[in-house]
Design a protein around this motif. Structure first.
Motif, PDB file in Angstrom:
ATOM      1  N   ALA A   1      -5.816   6.015  10.736  1.00 39.69           N
ATOM      2  CA  ALA A   1      -7.156   5.775  10.674  1.00 39.69           C
ATOM      3  C   ALA A   1      -8.039   5.124  11.269  1.00 39.69           C
ATOM      4  O   ALA A   1      -7.677   4.568  12.538  1.00 39.69           O
ATOM      5  CB  ALA A   1      -6.571   4.080   9.499  1.00 39.69           C
TER       6      ALA A   1
ATOM      7  N   SER B   1       0.907  -1.299   0.226  1.00 35.54           N
ATOM      8  CA  SER B   1       0.035  -0.255   0.016  1.00 35.54           C
ATOM      9  C   SER B   1       1.305   0.928  -0.425  1.00 35.54           C
ATOM     10  O   SER B   1       1.955   1.526   0.842  1.00 35.54           O
ATOM     11  CB  SER B   1      -0.919   0.099   1.308  1.00 35.54           C
ATOM     12  OG  SER B   1      -1.659   1.555   1.252  1.00 35.54           O
TER      13      SER B   1
ATOM     14  N   HIS C   1      -2.953  15.829   5.644  1.00 31.47           N
ATOM     15  CA  HIS C   1      -2.806  14.509   5.770  1.00 31.47           C
ATOM     16  C   HIS C   1      -2.815  14.708   7.929  1.00 31.47           C
ATOM     17  O   HIS C   1      -2.729  13.906   8.597  1.00 31.47           O
ATOM     18  CB  HIS C   1      -1.598  14.133   5.776  1.00 31.47           C
ATOM     19  CG  HIS C   1      -0.457  14.575   5.321  1.00 31.47           C
ATOM     20  ND1 HIS C   1      -0.299  15.643   4.287  1.00 31.47           N
ATOM     21  CD2 HIS C   1       0.799  14.987   6.774  1.00 31.47           C
ATOM     22  CE1 HIS C   1       1.256  16.265   5.119  1.00 31.47           C
ATOM     23  NE2 HIS C   1       1.869  15.877   5.995  1.00 31.47           N
TER      24      HIS C   1
ATOM     25  N   ARG D   1       1.283  11.166   9.510  1.00 26.43           N
ATOM     26  CA  ARG D   1      -0.303  11.613   9.106  1.00 26.43           C
ATOM     27  C   ARG D   1      -1.371  11.056  10.503  1.00 26.43           C
ATOM     28  O   ARG D   1      -0.374  10.627  11.257  1.00 26.43           O
ATOM     29  CB  ARG D   1      -0.178   9.875   8.078  1.00 26.43           C
ATOM     30  CG  ARG D   1       0.956  10.522   6.603  1.00 26.43           C
ATOM     31  CD  ARG D   1       0.680   9.485   6.104  1.00 26.43           C
ATOM     32  NE  ARG D   1       1.843   9.680   5.282  1.00 26.43           N
ATOM     33  CZ  ARG D   1       2.290   9.112   4.640  1.00 26.43           C
ATOM     34  NH1 ARG D   1       1.397   7.584   4.056  1.00 26.43           N
ATOM     35  NH2 ARG D   1       3.066   8.134   3.545  1.00 26.43           N
TER      36      ARG D   1
ATOM     37  N   GLU E   1      -6.382  10.700   0.234  1.00 20.86           N
ATOM     38  CA  GLU E   1      -6.497  11.209   2.349  1.00 20.86           C
ATOM     39  C   GLU E   1      -7.810  11.426   2.564  1.00 20.86           C
ATOM     40  O   GLU E   1      -7.244  10.584   4.377  1.00 20.86           O
ATOM     41  CB  GLU E   1      -5.562  12.286   1.984  1.00 20.86           C
ATOM     42  CG  GLU E   1      -5.299  13.015   3.852  1.00 20.86           C
ATOM     43  CD  GLU E   1      -4.759  11.774   4.369  1.00 20.86           C
ATOM     44  OE1 GLU E   1      -4.382  11.780   5.917  1.00 20.86           O
ATOM     45  OE2 GLU E   1      -3.820  11.097   3.628  1.00 20.86           O
TER      46      GLU E   1
ATOM     47  N   TYR F   1       0.288   3.144   1.389  1.00 22.81           N
ATOM     48  CA  TYR F   1       0.086   4.765   2.725  1.00 22.81           C
ATOM     49  C   TYR F   1       0.595   4.019   3.432  1.00 22.81           C
ATOM     50  O   TYR F   1       1.119   4.798   4.367  1.00 22.81           O
ATOM     51  CB  TYR F   1      -1.322   4.555   2.949  1.00 22.81           C
ATOM     52  CG  TYR F   1      -2.461   4.820   2.306  1.00 22.81           C
ATOM     53  CD1 TYR F   1      -2.299   5.815   1.689  1.00 22.81           C
ATOM     54  CD2 TYR F   1      -3.148   4.039   2.304  1.00 22.81           C
ATOM     55  CE1 TYR F   1      -3.416   6.154   0.612  1.00 22.81           C
ATOM     56  CE2 TYR F   1      -4.141   4.357   1.567  1.00 22.81           C
ATOM     57  CZ  TYR F   1      -4.249   5.451   0.609  1.00 22.81           C
ATOM     58  OH  TYR F   1      -5.850   6.062  -0.199  1.00 22.81           O
ATOM     59  N   ARG F   2       0.886   2.959   3.765  1.00 25.24           N
ATOM     60  CA  ARG F   2       2.432   2.354   4.453  1.00 25.24           C
ATOM     61  C   ARG F   2       3.707   1.940   3.754  1.00 25.24           C
ATOM     62  O   ARG F   2       4.628   1.912   4.329  1.00 25.24           O
ATOM     63  CB  ARG F   2       2.149   1.012   4.562  1.00 25.24           C
ATOM     64  CG  ARG F   2       0.430   0.634   5.417  1.00 25.24           C
ATOM     65  CD  ARG F   2       1.241  -0.848   5.879  1.00 25.24           C
ATOM     66  NE  ARG F   2      -0.752  -1.415   6.085  1.00 25.24           N
ATOM     67  CZ  ARG F   2      -1.706  -1.716   5.098  1.00 25.24           C
ATOM     68  NH1 ARG F   2      -1.498  -2.643   3.605  1.00 25.24           N
ATOM     69  NH2 ARG F   2      -3.111  -2.391   5.285  1.00 25.24           N
TER      70      ARG F   2
ATOM     71  N   TYR G   1       2.499  10.648  -1.403  1.00 22.13           N
ATOM     72  CA  TYR G   1       2.732  10.305  -0.415  1.00 22.13           C
ATOM     73  C   TYR G   1       4.403   9.954  -0.616  1.00 22.13           C
ATOM     74  O   TYR G   1       4.567   9.398   0.668  1.00 22.13           O
ATOM     75  CB  TYR G   1       1.895   8.598  -0.342  1.00 22.13           C
ATOM     76  CG  TYR G   1       0.128   8.946   0.210  1.00 22.13           C
ATOM     77  CD1 TYR G   1      -0.573   9.399   1.145  1.00 22.13           C
ATOM     78  CD2 TYR G   1      -0.418   9.277  -0.842  1.00 22.13           C
ATOM     79  CE1 TYR G   1      -1.286   9.969   1.670  1.00 22.13           C
ATOM     80  CE2 TYR G   1      -2.054   9.697  -0.415  1.00 22.13           C
ATOM     81  CZ  TYR G   1      -2.254  10.000   1.269  1.00 22.13           C
ATOM     82  OH  TYR G   1      -3.722  10.676   1.747  1.00 22.13           O
TER      83      TYR G   1
ATOM     84  N   ARG H   1      -7.989   6.812   3.303  1.00 22.18           N
ATOM     85  CA  ARG H   1      -6.998   6.427   4.201  1.00 22.18           C
ATOM     86  C   ARG H   1      -7.322   6.153   5.154  1.00 22.18           C
ATOM     87  O   ARG H   1      -6.770   5.985   6.128  1.00 22.18           O
ATOM     88  CB  ARG H   1      -5.307   7.342   3.663  1.00 22.18           C
ATOM     89  CG  ARG H   1      -4.321   6.786   4.672  1.00 22.18           C
ATOM     90  CD  ARG H   1      -3.283   7.721   4.274  1.00 22.18           C
ATOM     91  NE  ARG H   1      -3.119   8.653   5.239  1.00 22.18           N
ATOM     92  CZ  ARG H   1      -3.450   8.577   6.945  1.00 22.18           C
ATOM     93  NH1 ARG H   1      -2.958   7.298   7.558  1.00 22.18           N
ATOM     94  NH2 ARG H   1      -3.342   9.972   7.732  1.00 22.18           N
TER      95      ARG H   1
END
Length: 335
Positions: free
Chosen positions: A142, A74, A241, A139, A290, A76-77, A132, A293
């Motif tokens: 979630a 991902s 974010h 950030r 975002e 995001y990671r 990202y 996420r």
């Protein structure tokens, strides 16, 4: 001044309009943009910056492939890049070619929780990946495991181009929205001439897009007790974010430019860009990514135990005569 820490590379992109949008995505983040041109783009865009296979695979820096290939991480990671790298996006239909995927130090994907459309426009995907991979420090956490109870409503405010609006609606569906309001004061979506409507719906992938698009009206106002967050590159607020974009009775507003006036009590979230603001589809893609996420990925349902008793299967196979053409249901609706 260009950012020396990265470059954006389009691999086999064939649509000149997408190539121009990719170049705009690169300018948003102040990085150079090149293309491995295997589809004749240079014939349409004489100023196109190209890179051959040896230069692409040979550096400088590692290759980061943006593709939903098996085993992709991902985005995001992935965390921000620590060294100079080439961020590669692929052909609109076929994706990145196998030689780049094999040579890539890392492959990242953008999670798509949508039920119909599950891909972004290639330039939008590039903008999200750049956001990202180059920045987005600090950030917010979630909200998983129940993201849908916190999904905000979405208002696209005064989009000025029908294709940009359509591509933005495609992104909304891909990121899991089922309904979007459009303040269509520029008349790019509702009541448009047929050629404009056809182009807009094609950009939205309407033939497989279950999204419900509703007009906001000239006198739009937030729901009673609602919380409004206006997101854009020129607003005065915390970085996107780090802002709270989700929650019950929250409305995300994404204006196209500065022609939309927010009401009293409005909150703001700034899309911090090191370069210039790009197309509307690129901005909406970053904001929606975002928000998705922050919502988190829906927890997979626990599989039900097998039913006792009889079970049934089908013994029928679809047989197509050799001289027949298969037609998708959406193709029939055009006639």
């Amino acid at each position: 001044m260009l950012n020396p820490s990265a470059r954006l590379v389009g691999d086999g992109v064939e649509n000149p309009a997408n190539a121009e949008a990719l170049a705009e995505a690169a300018r948003m983040f102040a990085v150079p943009c090149s293309f491995r041109d295997s589809r004749g783009l240079a014939g349409h865009l004489p100023e196109l910056s190209t890179v051959d296979t040896a230069a692409l695979l040979g550096g400088p820096g590692p290759l980061i492939a943006v593709d939903n290939a098996p085993g992709a991480e991902s985005v995001y990671r992935a965390g921000p890049l620590r060294t100079a790298a080439s961020i590669v996006v692929g052909n609109e239909r076929r994706g990145i070619r196998p030689d780049v995927l094999r040579a890539a130090a890392k492959t990242v994907q953008i999670p798509m929780p949508g039920r119909g459309v599950n891909t972004l426009n290639v330039a939008t995907a590039a903008a999200v990946a750049l956001y990202y991979l180059l920045d987005a420090h600090g950030r917010r956490n979630a909200r998983a495991p129940r993201p849908e109870s916190h999904r905000p409503a979405l208002l696209l405010a005064a989009p000025r181009d029908h294709v940009e609006a359509g591509s933005s609606l495609r992104s909304a569906a891909a990121f899991g929205w089922q309904s979007v309001a459009v303040d269509d004061r520029e008349k790019v979506w509702f009541g448009t001439p047929r050629p404009v409507r056809t182009e807009a719906r094609a950009a939205a992938r309407s033939h497989r897009n279950p999204l419900r698009v509703v007009p906001a009206g000239d006198a739009w106002s937030p729901p009673p007790g609602g919380r409004v967050v206006v997101c854009g590159p020129d607003v005065d607020g915390p970085p996107l974010h780090r802002a709270e974009l989700t929650g019950p009775n929250t409305v995300l507003v994404i204006p196209d430019g500065d022609g939309w006036e927010p009401g009293p009590g409005t909150g703001f979230a700034r899309v911090a860009l090191p370069g210039v603001a790009g197309r509307y589809r690129l901005l909406t893609g970053i904001v929606l990514a975002e928000a998705a996420r922050q919502l988190g990925i829906r927890t997979a349902a626990v599989p039900r135990p097998p039913r006792r008793g009889l079970s049934y299967g089908s013994g029928l196979d679809l047989t197509v005569p050799p001289d027949a053409d298969l037609v998708e249901p959406w193709e029939l609706t055009r006639y």
